[in-house]
Design an enzyme around this catalytic site. Structure first.
Site, short mmCIF file in Angstrom:
data_model
loop_
_atom_site.label_atom_id
_atom_site.label_comp_id
_atom_site.label_asym_id
_atom_site.label_seq_id
_atom_site.Cartn_x
_atom_site.Cartn_y
_atom_site.Cartn_z
N GLN A 1 0.83 -1.20 0.00
CA GLN A 1 0.00 0.00 0.00
C GLN A 1 0.87 1.26 0.00
OE1 GLN A 1 -2.17 0.30 3.67
NE2 GLN A 1 -3.65 1.77 2.89
N GLU B 1 -9.81 -0.72 5.48
CA GLU B 1 -8.73 -0.96 6.43
C GLU B 1 -9.23 -0.74 7.86
OE1 GLU B 1 -5.24 1.39 5.67
OE2 GLU B 1 -3.97 0.07 6.87
#
Lengths: 376, 395
Positions: B130, B248
């Protein structure tokens, strides 16, 4: 898995909220908290006759509406939100559940319809001057003589004990200790030898009394001597009920804080735009929502009457007590000086929160119960 | 309110249990649950395990069937997580790919992109990392300076990302870049998908306080990716990045609570053995930890119910993230108290490196949890502004 209230339950909440907003505004709370009785008889009647609230969770065969603990929790949450001054917790929660847990079918049929309709105000007398919330705190002995029982001793912190028509008393068989020999009895409020004294409570919105028993003739409720399981369960149910009630108050003070933080201007901007205040509100929301999760789940366990109840009762009482008190304390801080005045309602919630935190045992006590129940 | 499996859910649970019973054996069972998404212990064996999961479509459980998924609903997803954790199966490797990128891809990707990337995630042939945070874009994530410009059919990326977990293991990076040169803040950003194995990318490990190096700095110096590897509209990368952050903070951590149940059981066992469970203060602390752990579960169930009803987690995900990270940090401290004097020493690896056991790892790694995926202060801003409607700070 579905962790939400049904549409009918939400409708019940709306109905109760509407009723309470009309019947129990702050002005009424302040009026009633200054009276000796501490409740309004006509509102109490309406609650029983129009809404059937006192009998909501009492089975239909005993004159109630036969709903579950989940609905009871909703009603209590709404009552906690407005600090309703009424003997509801004493009568519909403590006494009704004690009778349901301990009484014979015959006794339930005799005692519950009056509680369900609101005609009878009942309460549960268990704590004594020692201030203990468990079996060890029960020292008042029941003396049997010729098939008759008499009670002598003192009960303290009896919620609405000064106005109750029917008092369920937790006592013990002479010579027993701990969880052995626990017995339930019923006594009329005007029984001979019973002296009732109103206590000057820190939380003026919830009345308590001292009850002195001097050879008071009492009727056994269920089998004398084997009342511990029923008493323990009643305490767990009471903890769940109080958890829900507390979360109603906690939600209300959160709303008060947020509204004030939006309109109160200092340094040329609303104080809620400062992170110091915003983050306080965020933490309050986290704790209030978490407390609701615990309280609602506990209601479900109580409704199911499953074996999770003892654990979730202890943990919800511990968690919700701290969340509620913290929210009421932060509410005062966010309001600043005005929050410390008698005129502002912040102190009413602050006092209710601390009283509720201590009543039935404080968070440390409930965490110890939890520790025992999960085998720490 | 109902917390009991429906017949269909019970059948699904039985299927998961049977599968785990059949495959979770030998070296896979020996791995045991690890320490969360960034743990690299037993990597190669775990890749093999993950491939077994992928082959039977347990990777991609919730994806639509046309992309190889099982189209599992949320209840089934929870059941899978419950059974997986209860069985003590290895920590999943695919947090960034399956957990964060795939749901974002399903929401924003083109048909070609979904067909291109999802099967490779399921087959555990491509790992993802990420690329969000930068040296000057931490809590102020919108201050992204990494630039990407189109050069013919390719984006050319220049800049630096940091705290990039498992970048050294990743084949691809989803990287948020500034594609409009004069734009500021959350305007003019694009969410690009960039292959890691190329000369324009350098990954440098960052050693953490735990002694291990799961984080990295990633330097992009003329790194290239195809023009069609933009996810979502060019210039609207912020919106896509927020979707990833939502996953997330919300659903990707759903299984954490169950992992924490395991950690609690471990600490309780130690506390009972070394007598600290009988010390009143620690006893209270342990009971408090347990209460918090259950409240976390109840919160999760309420959030998921809302998710089913409303279709999105919403800003309430911040409540969940704030709760579990705060809880876990205190739990790590409790673990040290339970260890007592035994907390004073850590192991050394065979090479003599500083190395920590599971409890020290919790104690230390939990400090990162209130920082990553939006620091606690950012979560409180989100809750304050987007849930409670408090006014924004003048900027």
């Amino acid at each position: 898995m579905n962790f939400a209230f049904s549409e009918e339950q939400e409708e019940l909440r709306r109905t109760v909220r509407q009723f309470l907003e009309a019947k129990s505004p702050e002005t009424e709370v302040r009026r009633l908290m200054e009276t000796a009785e501490g409740y309004d008889t006509s509102v109490w009647k309406q609650m029983g006759q129009e809404l059937g609230l006192q009998g909501l969770a009492i089975p239909e065969e005993h004159g109630g509406q036969g709903f579950t603990f989940i609905e009871l929790g909703i009603v209590l949450e709404e009552m906690g939100r407005v600090l309703l001054c009424a003997p509801y917790f004493a009568s519909a929660v403590l006494a009704a559940n004690a009778i349901l847990n301990a009484g014979t079918d015959e006794q339930k049929s005799a005692l519950l319809p009056g509680i369900a309709s609101g005609d009878t105000i009942a309460t549960l007398a268990f704590t004594e001057p020692s201030g203990k919330w468990d079996a060890a705190g029960i020292t008042l002995e029941a003396i049997e003589s010729g098939g008759k029982f008499t009670l002598s001793g003192e009960k303290m912190f009896v919620i609405d004990g000064h106005v109750a028509d029917l008092i369920v008393v937790v006592a013990r068989t002479a010579g027993t200790s701990g969880t052995d020999g626990i017995s339930f009895f019923t006594v009329r409020g005007d029984a001979e030898g019973l002296t009732r004294t109103s206590l000057s409570t820190m939380d003026m919105t919830r009345k308590q009394a001292k009850l002195e028993f001097n050879n008071v003739v009492a009727e056994p409720l269920g089998a004398p001597g084997s009342g511990w399981p029923a008493f323990s369960k009643t305490l767990d149910q009471a903890a769940v009920a109080l958890s829900n009630e507390m979360m109603g108050g906690a939600q209300k003070v959160l709303e008060m804080s947020v509204e004030y933080a939006k309109v109160r201007v200092q340094f040329g901007r609303p104080i809620g735009s400062f992170q110091a205040i915003k983050h306080k509100c965020a933490d309050m929301l986290l704790e209030v929502e978490s407390g609701k999760s615990a309280a609602y789940y506990a209601s479900w366990a109580a409704a199911e009457d499953n074996d999770e109840l003892p654990v979730v009762a202890a943990l919800s009482k511990a968690y919700c007590s701290e969340a509620y008190f913290h929210a009421t304390a932060e509410n005062i801080q966010i309001h600043g000086g005005i929050g410390f005045t008698w005129e502002h309602p912040a102190h009413l919630y602050f006092k209710r929160a601390k009283s509720s935190e201590i009543y039935l045992g404080d968070p440390t006590y409930h965490r110890e119960l939890l520790a025992q129940r999960i085998g720490i | 309110m109902d917390f009991v499996d429906t017949p269909a859910e019970a059948a699904f649970r039985a299927e998961v249990r049977a599968w785990l019973g059949e495959y979770l054996r030998g070296e896979f069972a020996a791995l045991g649950p690890g320490n969360g998404p960034s743990d690299e212990t037993g990597w190669d064996v775990r890749v093999e395990w993950e491939k077994l999961l992928g082959a039977d479509r347990w990777v991609g459980l919730t994806w639509p069937k046309e992309y190889g998924g099982r189209a599992a609903n949320l209840a089934e997803q929870i059941i899978f997580n419950e059974e997986y954790t209860r069985a003590g199966a290895p920590t999943r490797l695919s947090f960034f790919g399956e957990g964060l990128f795939a749901p974002t891809l399903i929401q924003y990707g083109t048909e070609e992109q979904k067909q291109r990337f999802l099967p490779k995630i399921q087959a555990v042939e491509e790992m993802w990392c990420q690329g969000f945070s930068e040296p000057n874009a931490g809590s102020d994530l919108a201050n992204i300076q990494t630039r990407a410009v189109l050069d013919g059919d390719e984006w050319v990326i220049t800049g630096q990302k940091v705290w990039t977990t498992l970048a050294h293991r990743a084949d691809w990076c989803f990287v948020v870049c500034r594609t409009e040169p004069d734009s500021t803040s959350h305007h003019g950003l694009t969410y690009l998908l960039c292959p890691m194995d190329q000369p324009g990318i350098e990954v440098r490990p960052l050693r953490q306080m735990t002694g291990s190096a799961e984080f990295n700095e990633v330097f992009f110096d003329g790194a290239r990716t195809a023009k069609e590897n933009a996810l979502g509209p060019v210039g609207e990368g912020w919106k896509v990045a927020m979707a990833t952050l939502g996953f997330e903070r919300g659903t990707a951590f759903m299984s954490s609570q169950l992992a924490f149940e395991g950690e609690f059981a471990d600490i309780l066992r130690i506390a009972q053995k070394n007598g600290s469970a009988r010390e009143p203060a620690l006893r209270d602390e342990l009971a408090n930890a347990y209460a918090g752990l259950q409240v976390m579960k109840y919160n999760g169930m309420r959030m998921l119910t809302n998710l089913v009803k409303r279709g999105d987690v919403g800003p309430e995900a911040s409540i969940g993230k704030l709760f579990w990270t705060t809880w876990h940090k205190r739990f790590g401290e409790t673990a040290m108290s339970v260890l007592g004097a035994d907390a004073l020493t850590v192991q050394r690896s065979q090479d003599g490196d500083y190395e920590v056991d599971d409890l020290h790892y919790i104690f230390m790694a939990s400090r990162a949890e209130t920082i990553y995926a939006g620091a606690s202060e950012i979560q409180r801003n989100i809750i304050g502004e987007r849930v409670l409607g408090l006014p924004r700070e003048p900027r």
